[in-house]
Design an enzyme around this catalytic site. Structure first.
Site, PDB file in Angstrom:
ATOM      1  N   THR A 388       2.534   0.886   1.695  1.00  0.00           N
ATOM      2  CA  THR A 388       1.975   2.118   1.196  1.00  0.00           C
ATOM      3  C   THR A 388       1.739   1.866  -0.278  1.00  0.00           C
ATOM      4  O   THR A 388       2.164   0.842  -0.787  1.00  0.00           O
ATOM      5  CB  THR A 388       3.006   3.243   1.483  1.00  0.00           C
ATOM      6  OG1 THR A 388       3.079   3.394   2.899  1.00  0.00           O
ATOM      7  CG2 THR A 388       2.697   4.537   0.814  1.00  0.00           C
ATOM      8  N   THR A 406      -1.351   6.087   1.926  1.00  0.00           N
ATOM      9  CA  THR A 406      -1.078   4.996   2.853  1.00  0.00           C
ATOM     10  C   THR A 406      -2.031   5.001   4.032  1.00  0.00           C
ATOM     11  O   THR A 406      -2.672   6.016   4.323  1.00  0.00           O
ATOM     12  CB  THR A 406       0.371   5.118   3.376  1.00  0.00           C
ATOM     13  OG1 THR A 406       0.715   3.955   4.121  1.00  0.00           O
ATOM     14  CG2 THR A 406       0.556   6.334   4.266  1.00  0.00           C
TER      15      THR A 406
HETATM   16  N1  GLY Z   1       3.563   6.039   7.092  1.00  0.00           N
HETATM   17  C1  GLY Z   1       4.777   6.087   6.418  1.00  0.00           C
HETATM   18  C2  GLY Z   1       5.128   7.435   5.935  1.00  0.00           C
HETATM   19  O1  GLY Z   1       4.260   8.267   5.754  1.00  0.00           O
HETATM   20  O2  GLY Z   1       6.271   7.730   5.771  1.00  0.00           O
END
Ligand code: GLY
Length: 576
Positions: A388, A406
């Site tokens: 992310t 992300t």
């Molecule tokens: N995709 C990881 C989160 O949003 O926590």
């Protein structure tokens, strides 16, 4: 009596009533000399991002008189070009904005949503088994992307640049290309199988002859440049209603995906109130649901506030033990209660209340780890009243931005939209495919996070802004899936409890416990003696590779201090 002896004698519960340790934060300027790690220093502002090219364009925006939101949106689009594996217009995220003048802290939620045709059991086979491949690597893994709408909303409400101006550096970087760093080459090599599966992805990440880019070669993204130009010319709705929307919908139709033109046209970002708590006199603001980050960072801090963490010391067995015990309890609650508050009731006031933290703290023994199977979600109701991108930016006029976004995994679903030049997220895996079955991060979810059309999947992203006496003090956050909350927590504790400068705070080794699996994950750098002490208390230690990349800023006495996380070779803080 030495503090740790006192604690052993009295027990943790007694301490909570008797000791409320004051902040140990030491003036950042006073601790620069003699330190191993030195932050970047500025007097007019600071940007800290995970890619030096994005830091540079954001820095230039501030230097040209733009504000922190202008710089953040410009950086957000630039990172979508320079880090296509993570910062990406095919995903979504959250932005916190703090304006010292008005005292307002707002959260922009541009998390992806489940398409209208999504169903609770769409990732289960006919026997009711969750199929991870479906929720991670198919067109159905993608939620409706929110990044373009979210960044554009931030700019419209809080920025001064036009969308075209904020997109210009990203378009230039996509068109002219950039010199490939080692990290880019390593990432493509690691994800090779996924990136060569789909023609559109392969033509994006590999050269015409099919070979990968080498360090020093120039990587250009003409399709992405064309997409960004259309958005610059026609506005953010182009992504949702124009040619880009057509390209996404066509990609879905060709491959049994669910996102339709109507899903795209209906996507809206939301302005929310952030979660708020206090820690040793500091005000902590972090992302509210559909992220679990804010609720649980506040919950963990509330539990830890009664212990004199600063006196115990960084990396001490007592400190690490208590952190792990607090984390376990928070993640057990996460699994039970957290979901999109537009769809489910979440007992947020209870989870973030000091009184509930007192109750949880009373269950913690100083000399023994509570096995996770002895911990289940508490009952906060009575108290009701692996990639992310995070960046932090502050300007000289009291505006600060903390942004995490992300596409979920590195390279998301691995599926690029043909003709549009960007990857689709695989964020649908953040829903619980089946209650009790862990997602890719080993996180368990329940009913509150089941799939429903239009719902936002639960996140751990924790963009955070800490204020002191009404002024922006610490801007932080991190990537890292389930470890985002605990990484962000540790940057905050390193500054407030351990008096570290911000570069030391982001560089220090990290730990993580998420209740299930019952293991205390540690990065390299903790003393083996300490780890043995923790094992003696019942912790199962799991040595892990680096966690997070917390690009962070501290502002103090008119000076800006930037901490670029060494866990990313391209990280960069630039002051002005
Ligand atoms: N995709 C990881 C989160 O949003 O926590």
């Amino acid at each position: 009596m030495h503090m740790s002896l006192l604690r052993r004698t009295l027990g943790a519960g007694v301490l909570s009533a008797t000791l409320l340790a004051p902040s140990l934060a030491v003036a950042q300027s006073a601790i620069l000399e003699g330190e191993r790690f030195h932050p970047e220093v500025g007097t007019q502002g600071m940007v800290a991002t995970s890619h030096f090219l994005a830091s540079q364009v954001a820095h230039d925006v501030l230097a040209d008189g733009g504000n922190a939101v202008d710089a953040a949106v410009t950086a957000g689009f630039a990172l979508a070009v320079t880090q296509p594996r993570s910062g990406n217009i095919g995903g979504g995220g959250f932005m916190l904005i703090s304006d010292e003048d008005s005292g307002e802290v707002v959260a922009i939620d541009y998390r992806e949503t489940a398409p209208a045709a999504a169903t609770e059991t769409m990732f289960q086979d006919e026997d009711g088994n969750a199929v991870a491949e479906w929720s991670r690597f198919t067109h159905r893994a993608a939620g409706v992307p929110g990044t373009v709408a979210g960044l554009s909303l931030a700019l419209e409400k809080y920025g001064t640049l036009s969308l075209a101006e904020a997109l210009a550096p990203a378009i230039r970087l996509a068109e002219d290309g950039f010199v490939v760093p080692q990290r880019f080459v390593d990432g493509v090599a690691e994800a090779g199988e996924r990136l060569t599966k789909w023609d559109a992805t392969k033509s994006m990440f590999y050269k015409e002859d099919g070979s990968p880019y080498a360090v020093g070669e120039t990587f250009r993204q003409p399709d992405l440049a064309a997409t960004l130009k259309r958005i610059a010319e026609q506005g953010a709705r182009e992504f949702y209603e124009g040619e880009t929307a057509e390209l996404i919908a066509a990609e879905m139709e060709r491959h049994d995906g669910l996102i339709t033109r109507e899903d795209l046209a209906g996507y809206q970002p939301v302005i929310r109130e952030p979660s708020h708590g206090t820690y040793r006199g500091y005000d902590v603001y972090a992302m509210s649901p559909p992220s679990s980050g804010g609720a649980h960072i506040v919950q963990i801090l509330n539990i830890l506030e009664a212990y004199d963490i600063g006196e115990m010391g960084f990396g001490a067995a007592d400190t690490m033990h208590l952190m792990a015990e607090a984390m376990k309890r928070a993640y057990a609650d996460r699994a039970e209660y957290l979901g999109d508050t537009d769809f489910v009731d979440v007992p947020l006031d209870g989870i973030t209340s000091k009184a509930y933290a007192d109750e949880l703290r009373s269950q913690i023994a100083i000399d023994r780890a509570t096995p996770s199977d002895e911990i289940s979600a508490g009952d906060p109701t009575p108290y009701e009243s692996n990639e992310t991108t995070h960046f932090s930016i502050a300007d000289g006029d009291g505006l600060a931005v903390s942004n995490t976004y992300t596409i979920n995994f590195s390279y998301g679903s691995g599926i690029a939209v043909e003709g549009a030049g960007f990857l689709l997220n695989n964020e649908m895996d953040d829903f619980s495919a089946k209650p009790g079955v862990p997602n890719a991060y080993g996180l368990i979810g329940g009913e509150a996070n089941k799939i429903e059309p239009g719902k936002r999947m639960l996140s751990s992203m924790t963009p955070t802004i800490v204020k002191r006496d009404g002024e922006n003090f610490l801007i932080t956050g991190s990537p890292g899936g389930s470890r985002i909350i605990t990484t962000t927590l540790q940057v905050l504790m390193n500054v407030i409890d351990h008096g570290m400068n911000i570069q030391s705070a982001v560089s220090a080794p990290r730990l993580h416990h998420q209740w299930l699996p019952d293991e205390l994950r540690v990065e390299a750098g903790f003393s083996p003696d300490t780890l043995s002490l923790l094992e003696a208390r019942g912790h199962t230690i799991s040595q892990q590779s680096a966690m997070g990349a917390a690009q962070s800023i501290v502002i103090e006495d008119g000076q800006f201090y930037g901490g670029a996380d060494p866990r990313r070779s391209t990280s960069s803080a630039m002051g002005l």
